[in-house]
Design an enzyme around this catalytic site. Structure first.
Site, mmCIF file in Angstrom:
data_model
loop_
_atom_site.group_PDB
_atom_site.id
_atom_site.type_symbol
_atom_site.label_atom_id
_atom_site.label_comp_id
_atom_site.label_asym_id
_atom_site.label_seq_id
_atom_site.Cartn_x
_atom_site.Cartn_y
_atom_site.Cartn_z
ATOM 1 N N SER A 1 0.841 -1.204 0.000
ATOM 2 C CA SER A 1 0.000 0.000 0.000
ATOM 3 C C SER A 1 0.870 1.246 0.000
ATOM 4 C CB SER A 1 -0.896 0.011 1.243
ATOM 5 O OG SER A 1 -1.503 1.270 1.448
ATOM 6 N N TYR B 1 -2.165 -1.233 10.355
ATOM 7 C CA TYR B 1 -2.313 -1.572 8.933
ATOM 8 C C TYR B 1 -1.092 -1.126 8.137
ATOM 9 C CZ TYR B 1 -4.102 -1.232 4.127
ATOM 10 O OH TYR B 1 -4.264 -1.323 2.763
#
Length: 264
Positions: free
Chosen positions: A156, A169
């Site tokens: 990401s 995350y």
């Protein structure tokens, strides 16, 4: 979701890049995973999808794959559990007889205003789903991956830019970058390429499930392109990394992120 994510580009021109390959895609029931499954099927691959419990979404993806004339098998379970990963891979080999591509895409995220709000249980859960699962699946798949096979890990933009309310995350996504680079070195002599994709803000079911309405309304507006991306705009990165078009690439990460310039 309104509007629904766009997982299939009407102007996509397949070229048989993955003809008769077999691909395992985690989190393939919706969002980026669904878009990748459809694109792979268009390129001639049969698909195995691992997903948690969104049975309706998974069936929808399966139907789209079958519409392209390819086979699709669904396996419901928790990729954070090593036994499930190992058993699913065994069933995939039984069903398809081979495995050529592993796409580690399943993930979860939970917004927290403070690090004090992240419990030990929640931290472990996020790491099990997002990064432990990749270790489990690579271990299970590796005996079946021949030279020329590909592993693609979804990281990401948060691994590079950080995120103030997605600490756990973002940390898993940073770990995925390091895992991708290290695994590529580990498997180079075996002829198995390992690369990653680091999407920016992409309109998937994960977004309204994570953020409040105000955040969702402005999602993606802070990119140079001033909008969120669609899953169909990310899927071609996976096709490229899965095919022989990227035969001289390993340990690399592609960045479909709306024009944000980052290192790595």
């Amino acid at each position: 979701m309104d509007p629904r994510p766009q997982t299939e580009g009407g102007d996509y021109l397949p070229a048989g890049k993955l003809k008769d390959k077999v691909a395992l895609i985690t989190g393939g029931d919706s969002g980026i995973g669904r878009a990748v499954a459809i694109a792979f099927a268009k390129e001639g691959a049969d698909i195995a999808i691992l997903y948690l419990k969104e049975h309706g979404d998974a069936e929808d993806t399966k139907n789209r794959v079958k519409k392209e004339g390819r086979r699709c098998a669904l396996f419901s379970g928790d990729v954070g559990e090593e036994n499930f990963c190992a058993e699913a891979v065994e069933k995939i080999i039984e069903n398809f007889g081979r495995l050529d591509i592993l796409v580690n895409n399943a993930a979860e995220q939970h917004e927290r205003e403070s690090i004090a709000d992240i419990t030990a249980e929640g931290l472990l859960r996020t790491f099990r789903t997002n990064i432990f699962s990749m270790f489990y699946l690579v271990k299970a798949c590796l005996p079946h991956l021949k030279p020329g096979s590909a592993i693609i890990n979804t990281t990401s933009v948060t691994a590079y830019a950080g995120h103030p309310s997605l600490l756990d995350y973002a940390s898993t996504k940073g770990a995925i970058v390091a895992f991708t680079r290290s695994l590529s070195l580990h498997l180079a002599e075996k002829g198995v390429r390992v690369n990653g994709v680091a999407p920016g803000p992409i309109w998937t079911p994960l977004i309204p499930a994570t953020f409040d309405a105000e955040h969702v309304m402005s999602f993606g507006a802070n990119t140079p392109m001033k909008r969120a991306g669609q899953p169909e705009e990310v899927a071609p990165c996976y096709v490229f990394l899965a095919s022989q078009d990227s035969s001289y690439m390993s340990g690399q990460v592609l960045h479909p992120n709306g024009g944000r310039i980052i290192n790595g």
